[in-house]
Design an enzyme around this catalytic site. Structure first.
Site, PDB file in Angstrom:
ATOM      1  N   CYS A  53      35.025  55.906  38.033  1.00 29.80           N
ATOM      2  CA  CYS A  53      35.341  55.673  36.702  1.00 29.80           C
ATOM      3  C   CYS A  53      34.567  55.264  35.822  1.00 29.80           C
ATOM      4  CB  CYS A  53      36.906  55.042  36.695  1.00 29.80           C
ATOM      5  SG  CYS A  53      36.608  53.386  37.265  1.00 29.80           S
ATOM      6  N   CYS A 115      31.012  67.816  46.044  1.00 30.29           N
ATOM      7  CA  CYS A 115      32.318  68.172  45.408  1.00 30.29           C
ATOM      8  C   CYS A 115      32.241  67.600  44.085  1.00 30.29           C
ATOM      9  CB  CYS A 115      33.220  67.292  46.125  1.00 30.29           C
ATOM     10  SG  CYS A 115      33.463  65.406  45.672  1.00 30.29           S
ATOM     11  N   LEU A 348      31.969  33.487  36.243  1.00 30.73           N
ATOM     12  CA  LEU A 348      31.795  32.382  36.924  1.00 30.73           C
ATOM     13  C   LEU A 348      33.233  31.827  37.011  1.00 30.73           C
ATOM     14  CD1 LEU A 348      29.912  30.322  38.342  1.00 30.73           C
ATOM     15  CD2 LEU A 348      29.642  29.426  36.135  1.00 30.73           C
ATOM     16  N   GLY A 350      36.102  33.150  36.386  1.00 32.45           N
ATOM     17  CA  GLY A 350      37.297  33.718  37.165  1.00 32.45           C
ATOM     18  C   GLY A 350      36.857  33.989  38.603  1.00 32.45           C
ATOM     19  N   LEU A 402      39.422  26.399  32.655  1.00 30.99           N
ATOM     20  CA  LEU A 402      38.094  26.004  33.134  1.00 30.99           C
ATOM     21  C   LEU A 402      37.173  26.393  32.153  1.00 30.99           C
ATOM     22  CD1 LEU A 402      35.936  25.213  35.447  1.00 30.99           C
ATOM     23  CD2 LEU A 402      36.470  27.541  36.160  1.00 30.99           C
ATOM     24  N   LYS A 418      24.634  35.630  53.978  1.00 32.30           N
ATOM     25  CA  LYS A 418      25.934  36.402  54.151  1.00 32.30           C
ATOM     26  C   LYS A 418      26.114  37.555  55.287  1.00 32.30           C
ATOM     27  CE  LYS A 418      28.705  39.485  51.117  1.00 32.30           C
ATOM     28  NZ  LYS A 418      28.975  39.962  49.623  1.00 32.30           N
ATOM     29  N   GLU A1246      29.593  70.819  59.783  1.00 33.92           N
ATOM     30  CA  GLU A1246      29.900  69.375  60.731  1.00 33.92           C
ATOM     31  C   GLU A1246      28.754  69.103  61.510  1.00 33.92           C
ATOM     32  OE1 GLU A1246      34.245  70.303  62.072  1.00 33.92           O
ATOM     33  OE2 GLU A1246      33.296  71.996  61.577  1.00 33.92           O
TER      34      GLU A1246
HETATM   35  C1  LIG Z   1      35.726  46.267  43.701  1.00 30.36           C
HETATM   36  C2  LIG Z   1      35.468  44.698  43.897  1.00 30.36           C
HETATM   37  C3  LIG Z   1      34.474  44.441  45.053  1.00 30.36           C
HETATM   38  C4  LIG Z   1      34.427  43.001  45.231  1.00 30.36           C
HETATM   39  N1  LIG Z   1      33.311  42.489  45.970  1.00 30.36           N
HETATM   40  C5  LIG Z   1      32.988  41.178  45.931  1.00 30.36           C
HETATM   41  C6  LIG Z   1      31.926  40.673  46.862  1.00 30.36           C
HETATM   42  O1  LIG Z   1      31.361  41.451  47.635  1.00 30.36           O
HETATM   43  N2  LIG Z   1      32.017  39.398  46.712  1.00 30.36           N
HETATM   44  C7  LIG Z   1      32.681  38.342  46.390  1.00 30.36           C
HETATM   45  O2  LIG Z   1      32.523  37.251  46.401  1.00 30.36           O
HETATM   46  N3  LIG Z   1      33.396  39.082  45.586  1.00 30.36           N
HETATM   47  C8  LIG Z   1      33.694  40.257  45.456  1.00 30.36           C
HETATM   48  N4  LIG Z   1      34.982  40.527  44.529  1.00 30.36           N
HETATM   49  C9  LIG Z   1      35.585  39.705  44.103  1.00 30.36           C
HETATM   50  C10 LIG Z   1      35.180  38.975  42.458  1.00 30.36           C
HETATM   51  O3  LIG Z   1      34.140  38.368  42.996  1.00 30.36           O
HETATM   52  C11 LIG Z   1      36.214  38.747  41.511  1.00 30.36           C
HETATM   53  O4  LIG Z   1      37.194  39.462  41.434  1.00 30.36           O
HETATM   54  C12 LIG Z   1      35.576  38.087  40.427  1.00 30.36           C
HETATM   55  O5  LIG Z   1      34.637  36.809  40.743  1.00 30.36           O
HETATM   56  C13 LIG Z   1      36.864  37.512  39.683  1.00 30.36           C
HETATM   57  O6  LIG Z   1      36.196  37.230  38.382  1.00 30.36           O
HETATM   58  P1  LIG Z   1      36.770  37.779  36.995  1.00 30.36           P
HETATM   59  O7  LIG Z   1      36.005  37.063  35.860  1.00 30.36           O
HETATM   60  O8  LIG Z   1      36.878  39.000  36.914  1.00 30.36           O
HETATM   61  O9  LIG Z   1      38.274  37.045  37.155  1.00 30.36           O
HETATM   62  P2  LIG Z   1      39.616  37.526  36.454  1.00 30.36           P
HETATM   63  O10 LIG Z   1      40.221  38.642  37.153  1.00 30.36           O
HETATM   64  O11 LIG Z   1      39.656  37.417  34.797  1.00 30.36           O
HETATM   65  O12 LIG Z   1      40.474  36.335  36.917  1.00 30.36           O
HETATM   66  C14 LIG Z   1      40.774  35.905  37.968  1.00 30.36           C
HETATM   67  C15 LIG Z   1      41.749  34.806  38.143  1.00 30.36           C
HETATM   68  O13 LIG Z   1      41.300  33.543  37.518  1.00 30.36           O
HETATM   69  C16 LIG Z   1      41.837  33.144  36.400  1.00 30.36           C
HETATM   70  N5  LIG Z   1      40.681  32.700  35.414  1.00 30.36           N
HETATM   71  C17 LIG Z   1      39.935  33.494  35.243  1.00 30.36           C
HETATM   72  N6  LIG Z   1      39.374  32.528  34.067  1.00 30.36           N
HETATM   73  C18 LIG Z   1      39.624  31.427  34.160  1.00 30.36           C
HETATM   74  C19 LIG Z   1      39.101  30.070  33.427  1.00 30.36           C
HETATM   75  N7  LIG Z   1      38.233  30.152  32.698  1.00 30.36           N
HETATM   76  N8  LIG Z   1      40.221  29.140  33.569  1.00 30.36           N
HETATM   77  C20 LIG Z   1      41.325  29.189  34.334  1.00 30.36           C
HETATM   78  N9  LIG Z   1      41.684  30.374  34.940  1.00 30.36           N
HETATM   79  C21 LIG Z   1      40.773  31.463  34.777  1.00 30.36           C
HETATM   80  C22 LIG Z   1      42.657  34.149  35.743  1.00 30.36           C
HETATM   81  O14 LIG Z   1      43.810  33.869  35.196  1.00 30.36           O
HETATM   82  C23 LIG Z   1      42.942  34.903  37.217  1.00 30.36           C
HETATM   83  O15 LIG Z   1      44.108  34.345  37.925  1.00 30.36           O
HETATM   84  C24 LIG Z   1      35.116  41.831  44.260  1.00 30.36           C
HETATM   85  C25 LIG Z   1      35.939  42.484  43.571  1.00 30.36           C
HETATM   86  C26 LIG Z   1      36.366  43.872  43.242  1.00 30.36           C
HETATM   87  C27 LIG Z   1      37.364  44.211  42.395  1.00 30.36           C
HETATM   88  S1  FES Z   2      31.914  62.266  46.467  1.00 30.74           S
HETATM   89 FE1  FES Z   2      29.850  62.602  45.733  1.00 30.74          FE
HETATM   90  S2  FES Z   2      29.656  64.677  45.262  1.00 30.74           S
HETATM   91 FE2  FES Z   2      31.421  64.302  46.469  1.00 30.74          FE
HETATM   92  S1  FES Z   3      36.466  52.163  40.675  1.00 26.68           S
HETATM   93 FE1  FES Z   3      37.673  52.724  39.214  1.00 26.68          FE
HETATM   94  S2  FES Z   3      38.764  54.624  40.139  1.00 26.68           S
HETATM   95 FE2  FES Z   3      37.402  53.667  41.905  1.00 26.68          FE
END
Ligand SMILES: Cc1cc2nc3c(=O)[nH]c(=O)nc-3n(C[C@H](O)[C@H](O)[C@H](O)COP(=O)(O)OP(=O)(O)OC[C@H]3O[C@@H](n4cnc5c(N)ncnc54)[C@H](O)[C@@H]3O)c2cc1C
Ligand code: FES
Ligand code: FES
Length: 1292
Positions: A53, A115, A348, A350, A402, A418, A1246
């Site tokens: 997406c 696909c 940072l 979040g 924060l 890691k 396959e």
């Molecule tokens: C597909 C996917 C893959 C991921 N892979 C990894 C990975 O490999 N390694 C890894 O470490 N992490 C991974 N993550 C997690 C990712 O690190 C966290 O989702 C991200 O860091 C959260 O940050 P954000 O800013 O999006 O938070 P948000 O979603 O905006 O907030 C997270 C939470 O914190 C609260 N919050 C946010 N900011 C503040 C603030 N300033 N003060 C108080 N509360 C606050 C929000 O209310 C919420 O509850 C992955 C996530 C996804 C969706």
């Molecule tokens: S998922 Fe990439 S072409 Fe099918």
């Molecule tokens: S990342 Fe959004 S549909 Fe998969």
């Protein structure tokens, strides 16, 4: 603070969107697809983990005057965060009507679409990179794709396409063309040019359009004008109220008035929460606050704004004033594995506020002694991360936010590590950060140390005693050993309490690596860090384009033509089921699934669901007018459970509503009560004990087993087991059923089984089959997963459509799809093998059990093929292979590319490896000794004539330079202690033709219209395997017209009846023959007109025939081959011919962590005379990478109670672009004719998956070297799949 609902303003593809009544939890993806009809943005997971997406979001930075472009996964973007921003989707950059953008064009012309479901997301990731940086390096291009998964292509063609945008690539239009045609030097390290010397190319570089950054659409000027985003706004929905303050004080004021309010920062976590939460929520969106995006150094402390994104943090490491802040310098390495979309959004603040040990920056921030600065309306305070953020409870008060993070500006020796199942975009199994203060006066002396471990553990671990041990000591090899012991004893109390033995070993390995790195400095030698992949990937594709012989008259067959609808896929115009525009009155259904493995249903309370606005009704078993079984033939799984459920994920009923969100929410509100039943059988062992089986054993035998064992010098016995594999096709299961007159119904779906589905729908509705029309335009990835389980959404929507007399759609969400579709069968094998001292196997007895799940479905067919391939490609005189399917309380396990062979080959190759190890022989010599030869006969009576496996073996050894590299591997291993390389070569053969004889039939319908255009319909479904492309090639050459004159229609049961399923790699063979037959009939009908006026041309001949009342439409039918295997008499042959191949892989294993790097893979395949080399090479690379996932990465995990824990790409890791071999060579055997194949070709879908087993075998080889050096036994078991934890286990 009183605020009214404001107008949300943003732009999409240059058009202004103004929304007054908005539901703030709506994601951008949902809005684009549903409200704007921009369905090029695909929904592959709805949780940020697939990249399908991806869109570009652009913002104007008023301070810098710059426009910033970011790739974001739109399923994680709440629509209100877009206020004042501009969104670009693949539709906005190019289309069939206006011309393709070079990014779109290149992914098509490099054959990077199969696909096509991932394609728009890939396009937008690359496009956004180019918009930010028109001259990217190859590494930047590769890095930009870490957040995009593709299950079909194996990534190589996508990378090749996109690398052309880099100045570092020689073969690109911007860089002057292709090194084969010019004197360009090759920056990929090949002095002769990367494709010089290759006889043929898959892509003609000169046909590509130039990329001109100045031609890009401009950023909407309206959004650059001051005013729009300078005021606090509020958007009120039914459930969510969304504040978007523009100053920190406003945010703090709102927080003080709404202490329960959620903070929205990057939203990568929050967006998901908002989708499912049912209560009313207030959200304060702080993403627009400038105060939180700054950094400054105050009194020796760097204050980093909580709103800085991870991408911002990486950029900071380049800031001159921060060069001395070691923590900041360490950030890029920690985050390098993240996808660009996640780096662009996650902040940072979040990240910290999630307070989890698994989050990557936490160990670094805690070891770096950082603190959080939090603020309320009235005050600010500091919280030391180490103290407060290790606890469960939130250290912030309700009114606090924060606002920044304090980083002491210390200069230390910092190392981070890691380990995860997948190198990129995967949460850590274990991570660590080390901060060592090094004495300025004494070399290698540690003054002070800080260590923090994170990962999949309950909370961060700070090993204080070990840091005390390190302080004041000088690093030496001896000291490292002592330090590891100190750590080992300090971690002992944690073991079994959230820290596993393997994690403890990783922790020690990290410490050792850190200290070794300190010693090694920047010297070359036995470096210990293996995470980094080489920046330069190499690949070659060796094939021939016909110049003489049978193909010489053909224009299309044999050519590497691009996917017939590749352009539609790249521009987002290709229509998948959920992309079909809604019709008037259409309803949406979502099923209610069992949460129990085996239980009596004591009650289903629908009242809350039915009272929800927008809910129309429901269906349950009482609404079934016909037969309430998924497969009436087996009658072993009710479509809608009556009173008992037999597995988690079984459908109980379905809620029908006006839209998807309502149907899904209402389905969640249905309360089902259960009474547990026994037994609950989950594993193969439990099933064997309980004698719980699905059918009788299947057996293939030859020779005299007893005599064979008696003749053997040695006999070994053992037990081996494989785990499952999930399909993770990108388009989930779904269907749209439209009721027609009387009891007729049309079903639009993505299935590999059109005919079976038609019958199943007819049976459940209790109508004749002619009342049901099934239509399949394309499938977003199948791999066998769109066989039996694909019946479910069609059957339930058909029932609902009949009940409500309205069109009904249902698309399973990713988690439910993964639960419902069991995937590849886990297996357990017990074997006994007898062999001579020279390694010749005389007798082999194997008993294979598979976990079939709850129903028969394809399980018996799968195990039959496994048993048929029970000797793989080895001539063993005395064999007994038996297989039996266990019945367990899991969703039915199903077909998955390879159909039982991947398990069986893994078992056979492990047995051969055990024999070789036992005799201290080289495994490839043992393989060579038994390899089948021309003129021999297999256990299934397949007489091997024109048998190409020995040739593939020799050519692969030569292509891979096997003997020389074996020596090099030995040398490498003798000079490297912590890293070991392994090399393995492995053969494979796969029968083409379905052993159930009657299935080898196909039909086609070909129409020629009066303008000369041709419409072909056949019984096969296009799921990315290039079937329709090959069919077009066959039709156009048989008719003698250009490729473009032929269109392949959707597959539909009212055009071609009783079609065999699109399975078993035989679809081109069967359907191609049927189309060919129809075309020959038409050629004959046109012959008089052609002969009457040879110069007139196609259109005139067609016209003349029409006016002479000659039919220009006909069917074709084929009954293919005289073969079939009878298990009672063990008489075959089981197939028409064999597709053969050999793979050779080299890996490098990190002996401290068990991680590996796939250094190189060479594949030689026998595909006969390829109908389309690009398609066939695509199948080989894609199959190999899917197999690599199966053998090396993908682990299906259940909780002890049997709950599926790996139910989406977020938790179930499939290979990414970064995981493909650093050098990936594929060669098709040349001068290769197959007189049993259409146009002399061979089936291919396959077989190549099986060659990924070579990676497992190479890993085994590397582990063996390490064990020998460590004085451990050479006999060991490397568990499947070979994820780092299993490799580490084998190493120790
Ligand atoms: C597909 C996917 C893959 C991921 N892979 C990894 C990975 O490999 N390694 C890894 O470490 N992490 C991974 N993550 C997690 C990712 O690190 C966290 O989702 C991200 O860091 C959260 O940050 P954000 O800013 O999006 O938070 P948000 O979603 O905006 O907030 C997270 C939470 O914190 C609260 N919050 C946010 N900011 C503040 C603030 N300033 N003060 C108080 N509360 C606050 C929000 O209310 C919420 O509850 C992955 C996530 C996804 C969706
Ligand atoms: S998922 Fe990439 S072409 Fe099918
Ligand atoms: S990342 Fe959004 S549909 Fe998969």
């Amino acid at each position: 603070m009183a605020v009214n609902t404001d107008m949300l303003v943003f732009f999409v593809n240059g058009k202004k969107v103004c929304l007054r009544n908005v539901e703030p939890e709506t994601t951008l993806m949902a809005y684009l697809r549903r409200d704007l009809g921009l369905t090029g943005t695909k929904n592959g997971c709805d949780e940020g983990s697939c990249g399908a997406c991806t869109v570009m979001v652009s913002a104007y930075n008023r301070d810098s005057g710059r426009i910033v472009h970011k790739a974001l996964t739109s399923c994680m973007v709440p629509i209100c965060t877009l206020h004042g921003l501009a969104v670009t989707t693949t539709e906005g950059i190019g289309s069939l009507a206006t011309g393709l953008h070079p990014v779109q064009e290149r992914i098509v012309k490099f054959h990077g679409t199969q696909c096509g479901f991932c394609t728009p997301g890939m396009v937008m990731s690359m496009y956004t990179l180019l918009r930010s940086n028109p001259n990217p390096t190859r590494k930047q291009v590769s890095d930009s794709l870490h957040g995009n998964i593709c299950r079909c292509t194996g990534y190589r063609p996508i990378m090749d396409a996109f690398w052309t945008f880099s100045k570092e690539t020689c073969c690109s239009p911007e860089n002057g063309g292709c090194c084969q045609d010019t004197d360009l030097s090759c920056p990929q390290g090949n002095s002769a040019g990367c494709c010089r010397g290759q006889p043929a190319k898959l892509t003609d570089i000169s046909s590509l359009s130039l990329y001109d950054p100045t031609q890009e659409p401009i950023f909407p000027p309206e959004l650059q004008v001051e005013g729009l985003c300078e005021n606090l706004v509020c958007f009120r929905g039914r459930r969510v109220t969304w504040y978007r303050p523009v100053t920190l004080s406003q945010a703090l004021q709102i927080k003080s008035e709404n202490p329960d309010a959620q903070i929205a920062s990057g939203c990568t976590f929050l967006a998901q929460q908002l989708k499912t939460c049912v209560q009313e929520v207030i959200v304060i969106d702080i993403s627009g606050l400038k105060e939180l995006k700054s950094h400054e150094i105050k009194n020796g402390v760097l204050m980093l704004g909580a709103g800085l994104s991870m991408a911002d943090l990486i950029d900071l490491s380049d800031h001159g004033d921060l060069a001395e802040v070691s923590l900041v310098q360490a950030v890029p390495k920690v985050l390098e594995s993240w996808g660009s979309q996640l780096k662009n959004s996650a902040t940072l603040g979040g990240h910290i506020m999630l307070r989890g040990a698994r989050y990557d920056l936490m160990p670094l921030l805690v070891a770096g002694d950082c603190f959080a600065l939090v603020a309320s309306k009235d005050a600010e305070r500091k919280i030391q991360l180490k103290e407060a953020f290790l606890r469960d409870s939130n250290p912030l008060k309700p009114c606090e936010i924060l606002i920044s993070v304090g980083v002491p500006c210390a200069q230390k020796f910092v190392q981070t590590f890691k380990v995860a199942k997948r190198k990129h975009q995967d949460l850590a199994s274990l991570s660590a950060a080390f901060f060592l203060g090094i004495s300025p006066s004494e070399k290698l002396k540690i003054d002070d140390a800080q260590i923090t471990y994170g990962g999949n553990i309950p909370s961060l671990i700070v090993p204080v005693e070990t840091t005390k041990f390190l302080a004041g000591r000088k690093v030496s090899e001896e000291m490292i050993g002592e330090a590891m012991l100190a750590l080992q004893s300090e971690l002992l109390p944690f073991e079994g309490k959230g820290l596993s033995k393997t994690q403890s070993l990783w922790a020690q390995g990290f410490l050792s690596k850190c200290l070794l790195e300190l010693i090694a400095g920047n010297q070359q030698g036995d470096r210990v860090t293996t995470n980094e992949q080489p920046d330069i990937y190499k690949s070659c594709q060796i094939f021939e384009i016909d110049q003489e012989g049978t193909f010489s008259k053909l224009k299309a067959v044999g050519q590497p033509l691009t996917h017939s609808t590749g352009e539609e896929q790249a521009t987002g115009e290709a229509v998948f089921i959920d992309d079909i525009p809604m019709t008037v009155g259409e309803l949406y259904m979502y099923p209610v699934l069992s949460t129990q493995h085996h239980a009596k249903i004591t009650g289903v309370d629908l009242s809350e669901a039915l009272s929800m606005p927008g809910v129309h009704g429901y269906i349950d078993h009482k609404d079934v007018p016909g037969v309430n079984f998924v497969f009436a033939e087996y009658a072993d799984e009710e479509l809608l459970a009556t009173d008992t459920v037999h597995h988690c994920g079984q459908i109980i009923c379905g809620i029908v509503a006006t839209d998807r969100d309502t149907a899904v929410s209402a389905a969640q509100c249905v309360k089902v009560t259960y009474e547990d039943l026994t037994p609950v059988i989950l594993t193969i062992q439990e099933a064997i004990e309980a004698k719980s089986f699905l059918g009788l054993p299947w057996r293939v035998t030859r020779g005299n087993l007893e005599a064979g064992f008696a003749q053997s010098d040695e006999v070994l016995e053992g037990e081996l087991s494989t785990k499952g594999q999930k399909h993770i096709y990108l388009e989930t299961l779904g269907a749209l059923s439209v009721p027609r007159e009387r009891d007729q119904i049309e079903v639009y779906t993505g299935t590999q089984l059109c005919h079976t589905l038609q019958i199943a729908v007819a049976e459940v509705l209790g109508v004749p089959a002619h009342n049901v029309v099934v239509k399949v335009k394309r499938i977003g990835g199948g791999f066998g997963g769109k066989e039996s389980r694909s019946l479910l959404p069609s059957m339930i929507t058909a029932l609902a459509a009949r009940k409500f007399r309205r069109p009904v759609r249902c698309i399973f969400n990713r988690k439910d799809d993964t639960l419902i579709n069991g995937g590849r069968h886990p297996s357990l094998a017990r074997y006994k093998v007898g062999f001579t001292k020279e390694g010749k196997i005389i007798a082999l007895q194997t008993m294979l059990y598979t976990n079939g799940g709850i129903t028969k479905e394809t399980s018996n067919s799968v195990i039959k093929l496994a048993v048929i391939r029970g000797e793989s490609c080895y001539n063993i005189p005395n064999v007994l292979v038996e297989g039996r399917v266990c019945r367990t309380n899991h969703s039915s396990h199903a077909s998955l590319r390879g159909f039982g062979c991947p398990q069986m080959l893994w078992i056979v190759e492990n047995i051969l490896t055990a024999v070789a190890t036992h005799l201290s022989l080289q495994p490839h010599k043992v393989r060579e000794l038994q390899l089948y030869k021309e003129g021999e006969t297999t256990i299934t009576n397949c007489f091997l004539e024109n048998f190409k496996l020995p040739k593939c073996w020799e050519e692969c050894k030569s292509l891979a330079d096997f003997d020389k590299r074996s020596q090099l591997v030995k040398e490498f291993n003798s000079t490297n202690k912590q890293r070991k390389r392994g090399l393995a070569i492995q053969p494979m053969m796969f029968g083409i033709g379905i052993y159930d004889k009657f299935l080898n039939q196909a039909g086609a319908l070909v129409h020629i219209y009066t303008d000369g255009s041709v419409l072909v319909t056949h019984g096969g479904c296009e799921m990315g395997q290039g079937l329709h492309t090959k069919i077009k090639q066959i039709a156009s050459d048989t008719l003698g017209i250009s490729f473009d004159k032929v269109l392949v229609s959707e597959t539909c049961t009212n055009m071609v009846p009783n079609a065999t399923a699109t399975v078993a790699s035989v679809s081109t063979e069967l359907n191609g023959r049927a189309v060919h037959a129809a075309c020959i009939t038409l050629v004959e009908r046109l012959r008089p007109f052609r002969e009457a006026d040879p110069q007139a041309g196609w259109e005139k001949w067609v016209s003349a025939a029409y006016f002479s009342r000659v039919s220009l439409s006909t069917t074709g039918f084929v009954s293919y081959g005289d073969f079939g295997f009878d298990f009672d008499t063990c008489k075959g042959p089981d197939c028409m011919y064999l597709t053969c191949g050999v793979g050779c892989s080299e890996v490098e294993v990190d002996c401290l962590t068990g991680e590996h790097k796939l250094v190189r893979t060479d594949i030689v395949m026998d595909v006969g005379r390829s109908i389309n080399p690009a398609v066939d090479i695509g199948q080989i690379e894609g199959g190999f990478v899917q197999g690599y996932g199966y053998y090396m990465m993908e682990e299906v995990v259940h909780s002890p109670e049997g709950k599926l824990l790996t139910d989406s790409p977020l938790t179930y890791k499939i290979p990414l672009a970064a995981d493909i071999p650093a050098q990936f060579n594929v060669a098709l055997l040349k001068n290769n004719l197959n007189d049993k194949g259409i146009y002399s070709s061979k089936g291919i879908g396959e077989p190549p998956l099986l060659l990924a087993l070579s990676v497992y075998l190479a890993t085994h080889d590397a582990v063996k070297s390490a064990r020998v050096e460590r004085g451990l036994s050479e006999v060991f078991y490397l568990e499947h799949p070979s994820i780092p934890a299993n490799v580490l286990k084998a190493l120790n």
